[in-house]
Design a protein around this motif. Sequence first.
Motif, PDB file in Angstrom:
ATOM      1  N   TYR A  11     -46.208  78.619  -1.533  1.00  0.00           N
ATOM      2  CA  TYR A  11     -46.416  80.048  -1.258  1.00  0.00           C
ATOM      3  C   TYR A  11     -46.765  80.793  -2.541  1.00  0.00           C
ATOM      4  CZ  TYR A  11     -44.995  80.435   3.656  1.00  0.00           C
ATOM      5  OH  TYR A  11     -44.946  80.366   5.011  1.00  0.00           O
ATOM      6  N   ALA A  12     -46.012  80.526  -3.607  1.00  0.00           N
ATOM      7  CA  ALA A  12     -46.266  81.201  -4.882  1.00  0.00           C
ATOM      8  C   ALA A  12     -47.670  80.884  -5.388  1.00  0.00           C
ATOM      9  CB  ALA A  12     -45.217  80.795  -5.915  1.00  0.00           C
ATOM     10  N   ALA A  13     -48.071  79.623  -5.281  1.00  0.00           N
ATOM     11  CA  ALA A  13     -49.396  79.214  -5.746  1.00  0.00           C
ATOM     12  C   ALA A  13     -50.500  79.866  -4.910  1.00  0.00           C
ATOM     13  CB  ALA A  13     -49.529  77.692  -5.704  1.00  0.00           C
ATOM     14  N   SER A  50     -39.517  85.791  -1.521  1.00  0.00           N
ATOM     15  CA  SER A  50     -39.300  85.865  -2.964  1.00  0.00           C
ATOM     16  C   SER A  50     -40.330  85.039  -3.731  1.00  0.00           C
ATOM     17  CB  SER A  50     -37.878  85.410  -3.311  1.00  0.00           C
ATOM     18  OG  SER A  50     -37.676  84.068  -2.898  1.00  0.00           O
ATOM     19  N   ALA A  51     -41.016  84.116  -3.054  1.00  0.00           N
ATOM     20  CA  ALA A  51     -42.053  83.316  -3.704  1.00  0.00           C
ATOM     21  C   ALA A  51     -43.201  84.194  -4.194  1.00  0.00           C
ATOM     22  CB  ALA A  51     -42.582  82.256  -2.741  1.00  0.00           C
ATOM     23  N   ALA A  85     -43.087  93.929  -8.349  1.00  0.00           N
ATOM     24  CA  ALA A  85     -42.774  92.903  -7.350  1.00  0.00           C
ATOM     25  C   ALA A  85     -41.266  92.708  -7.200  1.00  0.00           C
ATOM     26  CB  ALA A  85     -43.447  91.587  -7.725  1.00  0.00           C
ATOM     27  N   VAL A  86     -40.558  92.684  -8.317  1.00  0.00           N
ATOM     28  CA  VAL A  86     -39.099  92.510  -8.265  1.00  0.00           C
ATOM     29  C   VAL A  86     -38.458  93.674  -7.508  1.00  0.00           C
ATOM     30  CG1 VAL A  86     -36.994  92.522  -9.679  1.00  0.00           C
ATOM     31  CG2 VAL A  86     -38.918  91.049 -10.314  1.00  0.00           C
ATOM     32  N   PHE A  87     -38.911  94.875  -7.779  1.00  0.00           N
ATOM     33  CA  PHE A  87     -38.318  96.033  -7.093  1.00  0.00           C
ATOM     34  C   PHE A  87     -38.706  96.099  -5.617  1.00  0.00           C
ATOM     35  CE2 PHE A  87     -37.180  97.436 -11.328  1.00  0.00           C
ATOM     36  CZ  PHE A  87     -35.913  97.950 -11.094  1.00  0.00           C
ATOM     37  N   VAL A  88     -39.884  95.622  -5.264  1.00  0.00           N
ATOM     38  CA  VAL A  88     -40.232  95.534  -3.839  1.00  0.00           C
ATOM     39  C   VAL A  88     -39.263  94.577  -3.161  1.00  0.00           C
ATOM     40  CG1 VAL A  88     -41.950  94.700  -2.171  1.00  0.00           C
ATOM     41  CG2 VAL A  88     -42.647  96.184  -4.050  1.00  0.00           C
ATOM     42  N   PHE A  89     -38.977  93.453  -3.803  1.00  0.00           N
ATOM     43  CA  PHE A  89     -38.022  92.491  -3.242  1.00  0.00           C
ATOM     44  C   PHE A  89     -36.634  93.120  -3.086  1.00  0.00           C
ATOM     45  CE2 PHE A  89     -34.856  89.101  -3.735  1.00  0.00           C
ATOM     46  CZ  PHE A  89     -35.188  88.305  -2.651  1.00  0.00           C
ATOM     47  N   LEU A  90     -36.201  93.852  -4.096  1.00  0.00           N
ATOM     48  CA  LEU A  90     -34.871  94.475  -4.049  1.00  0.00           C
ATOM     49  C   LEU A  90     -34.796  95.582  -2.993  1.00  0.00           C
ATOM     50  CD1 LEU A  90     -34.080  94.691  -7.871  1.00  0.00           C
ATOM     51  CD2 LEU A  90     -33.148  93.063  -6.204  1.00  0.00           C
ATOM     52  N   LEU A  91     -35.914  96.237  -2.718  1.00  0.00           N
ATOM     53  CA  LEU A  91     -35.949  97.340  -1.752  1.00  0.00           C
ATOM     54  C   LEU A  91     -36.372  96.896  -0.347  1.00  0.00           C
ATOM     55  CD1 LEU A  91     -37.728  99.971  -4.018  1.00  0.00           C
ATOM     56  CD2 LEU A  91     -35.319  99.978  -3.335  1.00  0.00           C
ATOM     57  N   ARG A  92     -36.537  95.602  -0.135  1.00  0.00           N
ATOM     58  CA  ARG A  92     -37.135  95.101   1.110  1.00  0.00           C
ATOM     59  C   ARG A  92     -36.388  95.481   2.372  1.00  0.00           C
ATOM     60  NH1 ARG A  92     -34.304  91.173  -1.224  1.00  0.00           N
ATOM     61  NH2 ARG A  92     -33.063  89.742   0.039  1.00  0.00           N
TER      62      ARG A  92
END
Length: 161
Positions: A11-13, A50-51, A85-92
Motif C-alpha cells: 500500500y505504501a509503495a 497508516s500505510a 499526513a500524520v495529523f490526518v491519521f491522528l484526526l481520522r
Amino acid sequence: MKYKKTLFIAYAAMIAAIYVILTSIFAPFGFGEIQVRVAEALTILPAFTSAAIPGLFIGCLIGNILGGAILPDIIFGSLATLIGAVFVFLLRRKNKYVLPLAPVLSNSLIIPFILRFGYGVNLPIPFLMLSIGIGEILSCGVLGMLLYNALSKYRHTLFRF
C-alpha cells in the motif's frame, strides 16, 4: 502477521508511486510561488490506512527530486507532507471536514519559507502563505475530499488492516 506487513508495504509503495506520477504529470502547476500540487489530494489517505504516511512522504521526496527541487525543498517540503499526513491519521475519527486542514496548514506554514529563502522568491511571506494555502485548499480540500468520499464507500474492503 507476515501478510499484513507485506500488504502495508505494498500500500505504501502504491501510494508513493501514485504521488510521484501525479507530481510528474502536473509538474507545471505543482512547483513555484503559486502552486496547486494535485498529488497533495492523496494526503487524505491516512484517514483510511497508516500505510499512507510513509507512502506520501517517500512519494513527495521522490517527486521533489524528479521535479528538480533544491535540497531544502526536498527535505522540508517532504516533511511538510509528512506532518500533514500524520495529523490526518491522528484526526481520522473526527469530523471528515477537519482532515484537509492538517496538510493545508503544514504546507502553508513551511513551503513559503522554502520559496523565500531557498529559491529567493522576492514576495512577502504572508502573500506566499496565502498563495500556497489557496493551492492546498484546492488540492487537499476539494480534490482530497472528493477522493475521501469516493473511497469511503470501500473503506472496509480496501483497507483491512
